[in-house]
Design a protein around this motif. Sequence first.
Motif, PDB file in Angstrom:
ATOM      1  N   CYS A  64       0.820  -1.218   0.000  1.00  0.00           N
ATOM      2  CA  CYS A  64       0.000   0.000   0.000  1.00  0.00           C
ATOM      3  C   CYS A  64       0.851   1.265   0.000  1.00  0.00           C
ATOM      4  O   CYS A  64       0.312   2.378   0.113  1.00  0.00           O
ATOM      5  N   ARG A  84     -10.293  -4.635  10.722  1.00  0.00           N
ATOM      6  CA  ARG A  84     -10.512  -3.476   9.843  1.00  0.00           C
ATOM      7  C   ARG A  84     -10.076  -2.179  10.531  1.00  0.00           C
ATOM      8  O   ARG A  84      -9.421  -1.322   9.919  1.00  0.00           O
ATOM      9  N   GLU A  88      -6.939   0.583   9.767  1.00  0.00           N
ATOM     10  CA  GLU A  88      -7.113   2.035   9.699  1.00  0.00           C
ATOM     11  C   GLU A  88      -6.083   2.741  10.580  1.00  0.00           C
ATOM     12  O   GLU A  88      -5.550   3.785  10.203  1.00  0.00           O
ATOM     13  N   PHE A  94      -9.304   2.959   3.056  1.00  0.00           N
ATOM     14  CA  PHE A  94     -10.207   2.026   2.388  1.00  0.00           C
ATOM     15  C   PHE A  94     -10.957   2.653   1.206  1.00  0.00           C
ATOM     16  O   PHE A  94     -11.652   1.950   0.481  1.00  0.00           O
ATOM     17  N   SER A  95     -10.806   3.953   1.033  1.00  0.00           N
ATOM     18  CA  SER A  95     -11.374   4.563  -0.169  1.00  0.00           C
ATOM     19  C   SER A  95     -10.506   4.267  -1.391  1.00  0.00           C
ATOM     20  O   SER A  95     -10.956   4.422  -2.532  1.00  0.00           O
ATOM     21  N   LYS A  96      -9.268   3.823  -1.122  1.00  0.00           N
ATOM     22  CA  LYS A  96      -8.350   3.484  -2.207  1.00  0.00           C
ATOM     23  C   LYS A  96      -8.292   1.973  -2.445  1.00  0.00           C
ATOM     24  O   LYS A  96      -8.206   1.532  -3.585  1.00  0.00           O
ATOM     25  N   THR A  97      -8.305   1.228  -1.364  1.00  0.00           N
ATOM     26  CA  THR A  97      -8.259  -0.229  -1.459  1.00  0.00           C
ATOM     27  C   THR A  97      -9.220  -0.806  -0.435  1.00  0.00           C
ATOM     28  O   THR A  97      -9.140  -0.467   0.742  1.00  0.00           O
ATOM     29  N   SER A  98     -10.105  -1.678  -0.854  1.00  0.00           N
ATOM     30  CA  SER A  98     -11.117  -2.202   0.065  1.00  0.00           C
ATOM     31  C   SER A  98     -10.521  -3.224   1.030  1.00  0.00           C
ATOM     32  O   SER A  98      -9.525  -3.889   0.719  1.00  0.00           O
ATOM     33  N   PHE A  99     -11.154  -3.303   2.172  1.00  0.00           N
ATOM     34  CA  PHE A  99     -10.737  -4.294   3.168  1.00  0.00           C
ATOM     35  C   PHE A  99     -10.863  -5.697   2.603  1.00  0.00           C
ATOM     36  O   PHE A  99     -10.025  -6.566   2.862  1.00  0.00           O
ATOM     37  N   GLU A 100     -11.908  -5.936   1.826  1.00  0.00           N
ATOM     38  CA  GLU A 100     -12.140  -7.266   1.251  1.00  0.00           C
ATOM     39  C   GLU A 100     -11.025  -7.675   0.296  1.00  0.00           C
ATOM     40  O   GLU A 100     -10.735  -8.862   0.142  1.00  0.00           O
ATOM     41  N   HIS A 171     -12.077 -12.521   7.693  1.00  0.00           N
ATOM     42  CA  HIS A 171     -12.118 -11.094   7.994  1.00  0.00           C
ATOM     43  C   HIS A 171     -11.861 -10.764   9.462  1.00  0.00           C
ATOM     44  O   HIS A 171     -11.668  -9.592   9.808  1.00  0.00           O
TER      45      HIS A 171
END
Length: 243
Positions: A64, A84, A88, A94-100, A171
Amino acid sequence: MGKGNGLYQLRKKNNEAVAVLGNGLVLAKEKNLKYTHLIWDFNGTVLDDVAVGIESANALLARCELAPIPSADAYRSLFGFPIREYYERLGIDFSKTSFEMLAPIWVEEYLSRADRAELNAGVRETISRVKALGIPQILLSATEIGMLEKQLSSLGMGDCFDEILGLDNIHAASKERLAQEWCLAHPSARPLFLGDTDHDFAVASAVGQDCVLFSGGHQSRERLQKKGGAVIDRISDILFYLS
């Protein structure tokens, strides 16, 4: 008057035995202080995988393009559940890469290093001594169940627990639901939880049970002590609460 073992004192009150910690906290209040089960956490409690956790997180951070965790102390001040929120705190957006998307990458990085992690000192001996006391032992983890069972097998621990409970996903949000389901299935049980994070304490509290926290895992002793419960520095010290 009471008798102690360095961790707590036994006193008589209203014809009941009461375990009083050094800070005055009552750990248990029941005749003979009888716990019926010991519920173990896995990562950081059974398994000493702190170094592996740091390396895996830093590999994820590098992907990242973020700064690595600089030390074990820094890691222990940041790590927690849900994962999650831990991400952070590491600076992941997470607006750039999702947690999923990130979760399977972390699992890949972790599994590539997991065989370097060993059991915490005293785990095998403690499991054997608890078994000799006739107390069933449960493993309760926020790890995905298939991954958990493979790790136990590789450690030669597959047959050490009476029950193995893990999540159905990678998760690692919480294991509270698993604890609730177990307690509903065992309404007469009085389990003692053993873990290494404030999440373990929260899970035990959610089902109305006692929890002892181990300071050698993924969170610092200072963070654990803020929960107000018992904190031990050796896994074998859990025996004082069971025998």
